[in-house]
Structure formats: C-alpha cells, structure tokens
Design a protein around this motif. Sequence first.
Motif, PDB file in Angstrom:
ATOM      1  N   THR A 196       0.864  -1.178   0.000  1.00  0.00           N
ATOM      2  CA  THR A 196       0.000   0.000   0.000  1.00  0.00           C
ATOM      3  C   THR A 196       0.903   1.231   0.000  1.00  0.00           C
ATOM      4  OG1 THR A 196      -0.068   0.116   2.404  1.00  0.00           O
ATOM      5  CG2 THR A 196      -1.825  -1.175   1.317  1.00  0.00           C
ATOM      6  N   GLY A 228       1.021   3.567   2.194  1.00  0.00           N
ATOM      7  CA  GLY A 228       1.599   3.726   3.530  1.00  0.00           C
ATOM      8  C   GLY A 228       2.840   2.873   3.726  1.00  0.00           C
ATOM      9  N   LYS A 229       2.803   1.618   3.266  1.00  0.00           N
ATOM     10  CA  LYS A 229       3.967   0.736   3.380  1.00  0.00           C
ATOM     11  C   LYS A 229       5.101   1.211   2.474  1.00  0.00           C
ATOM     12  CE  LYS A 229       1.201  -3.366   4.433  1.00  0.00           C
ATOM     13  NZ  LYS A 229       0.724  -4.659   3.888  1.00  0.00           N
ATOM     14  N   ILE A 265       5.780   4.262   1.599  1.00  0.00           N
ATOM     15  CA  ILE A 265       6.413   5.431   2.231  1.00  0.00           C
ATOM     16  C   ILE A 265       7.340   4.973   3.356  1.00  0.00           C
ATOM     17  CG2 ILE A 265       5.932   7.476   3.632  1.00  0.00           C
ATOM     18  CD1 ILE A 265       3.469   7.884   1.735  1.00  0.00           C
ATOM     19  N   SER A 266       6.956   3.932   4.076  1.00  0.00           N
ATOM     20  CA  SER A 266       7.843   3.375   5.108  1.00  0.00           C
ATOM     21  C   SER A 266       9.131   2.849   4.489  1.00  0.00           C
ATOM     22  CB  SER A 266       7.140   2.253   5.868  1.00  0.00           C
ATOM     23  OG  SER A 266       6.074   2.761   6.618  1.00  0.00           O
ATOM     24  N   GLY A 317      10.025   6.823   5.478  1.00  0.00           N
ATOM     25  CA  GLY A 317       8.973   7.514   6.214  1.00  0.00           C
ATOM     26  C   GLY A 317       8.828   8.963   5.784  1.00  0.00           C
ATOM     27  N   LYS A 355       0.478  13.831   5.399  1.00  0.00           N
ATOM     28  CA  LYS A 355       0.414  12.436   5.838  1.00  0.00           C
ATOM     29  C   LYS A 355      -0.931  11.770   5.547  1.00  0.00           C
ATOM     30  CE  LYS A 355       3.973  13.152   9.208  1.00  0.00           C
ATOM     31  NZ  LYS A 355       4.234  14.137  10.165  1.00  0.00           N
ATOM     32  N   LYS A 356      -1.758  12.406   4.732  1.00  0.00           N
ATOM     33  CA  LYS A 356      -3.084  11.845   4.438  1.00  0.00           C
ATOM     34  C   LYS A 356      -3.226  11.374   2.998  1.00  0.00           C
ATOM     35  CE  LYS A 356      -5.424  14.444   7.994  1.00  0.00           C
ATOM     36  NZ  LYS A 356      -6.454  15.391   8.337  1.00  0.00           N
ATOM     37  N   GLN A 357      -2.509  11.992   2.085  1.00  0.00           N
ATOM     38  CA  GLN A 357      -2.628  11.618   0.680  1.00  0.00           C
ATOM     39  C   GLN A 357      -1.345  11.960  -0.061  1.00  0.00           C
ATOM     40  OE1 GLN A 357      -5.960  13.867  -0.747  1.00  0.00           O
ATOM     41  NE2 GLN A 357      -4.775  15.719  -1.034  1.00  0.00           N
ATOM     42  N   LEU A 366      -3.620   6.740   1.698  1.00  0.00           N
ATOM     43  CA  LEU A 366      -2.555   5.837   2.139  1.00  0.00           C
ATOM     44  C   LEU A 366      -2.876   4.359   1.933  1.00  0.00           C
ATOM     45  CD1 LEU A 366      -1.311   7.595   5.391  1.00  0.00           C
ATOM     46  CD2 LEU A 366      -0.321   7.666   3.102  1.00  0.00           C
ATOM     47  N   ASP A 367      -4.150   4.020   1.671  1.00  0.00           N
ATOM     48  CA  ASP A 367      -4.500   2.617   1.428  1.00  0.00           C
ATOM     49  C   ASP A 367      -4.437   2.246  -0.061  1.00  0.00           C
ATOM     50  OD1 ASP A 367      -6.714   4.048   0.632  1.00  0.00           O
ATOM     51  OD2 ASP A 367      -8.168   2.767   1.660  1.00  0.00           O
TER      52      ASP A 367
END
Length: 178
Positions: A124, A126-127, A129-130, A134, A141-143, A161-162
């Motif tokens: 995803t 979010g992952k 970006i990690s 990060g 941090k939302k889109q 992020l999903d």
Amino acid sequence: MPRLCLMLMSLWAALAVTPAWAQGVASYTLNAGDSVRIHVYGEEDLSFDQLLIGHNGRISYPFLGELTVIGKSASQLQAELTAGLKPDYLIDPRISVSVVKYRPFFVNGEVKNPGGVNFQPGLTLGKAISLAGGFTERANKKQALVISDNDPGRKERKVALDYNVQPGDIITVQDTFF
C-alpha cells in the motif's frame, strides 16, 4: 453428513476468495524492467531462471526470436510460447511463466529517502512510504500524488494511504503547511 457438507462448502468459499493484492498480481501485465522465469519441462536449453524484459518491451527466446511481451500477462506469454514451440520444435510443451522481479516504483517529495524502491505484491502507499524512510516533518500524511505507469495520459491523481502501489508508479508526497 449434512454437517460435513456445510464444512466443505465453507472451506470451498474461503478458498474461492482471493485477496485484492493477489488479484492484482494475477492480472499484472509485463513491462520493461520486469524479469520473468520461464520453465519448459524437460528442456533445460529453453528454460531461464531470470530473463529481463528490455527497454523495448521484448525478450529474445530460442527458436522464436524477439518476442514483444509488454502488456501481456504471464499466462498470455506462456500460451504464446506454447503455441510457438508446439508445431515445429516440441510435441507437447509444458511451460510455466512467472514474474520473479517486478520493475521498481519511485517515491519522491517529502520522504526521508526518495528514489526507486523494489516492488512487492500487496504494497500500500503507507507501506511504500515506510520503505522510503517515512515522512519528513513537513509531509502531507493523508494523501499523495501518483502517476501510474500504465496510464497513457500520465496524469497525476490524488490517492489515500491505502492505495495499492503498482510497479512503475511515480509517487510524490507533497508538503503541507498545517
């Protein structure tokens, strides 16, 4: 007996449900930078553990020459190889094709380690970006903005992020003032 039937039916239903990331992999189309594994049962000279798809979207294959594979799924390439080898070279070719390495995607903007990241099925945003170290302190941090590799118009679109990352995506994490 009815209880056994119910158990078998529920097991069948559970197996029939495919996770979203696996469905994406099944419909995945090949592109430049991907590497495929081609195995022809009983034919070592026609089998390759890792064959890189060139920038022109082609591979070179014995007896068949240059094959354009860009935009095809692994199963479509498998069918093409089977059809090409069957009439003149092999009586009953049994071939499997799988993607062993996906082309990278790219993360830039307000992340700690911008650059290319190796794709893994099921990632995803979010992952991803990690994996890029990060968010920075100023990041939204939302889109983020994404340009998909398979979009001929190459238009940026906002995603949450999903979002399921695809190989070749260009992800830009913007900054925010709030």
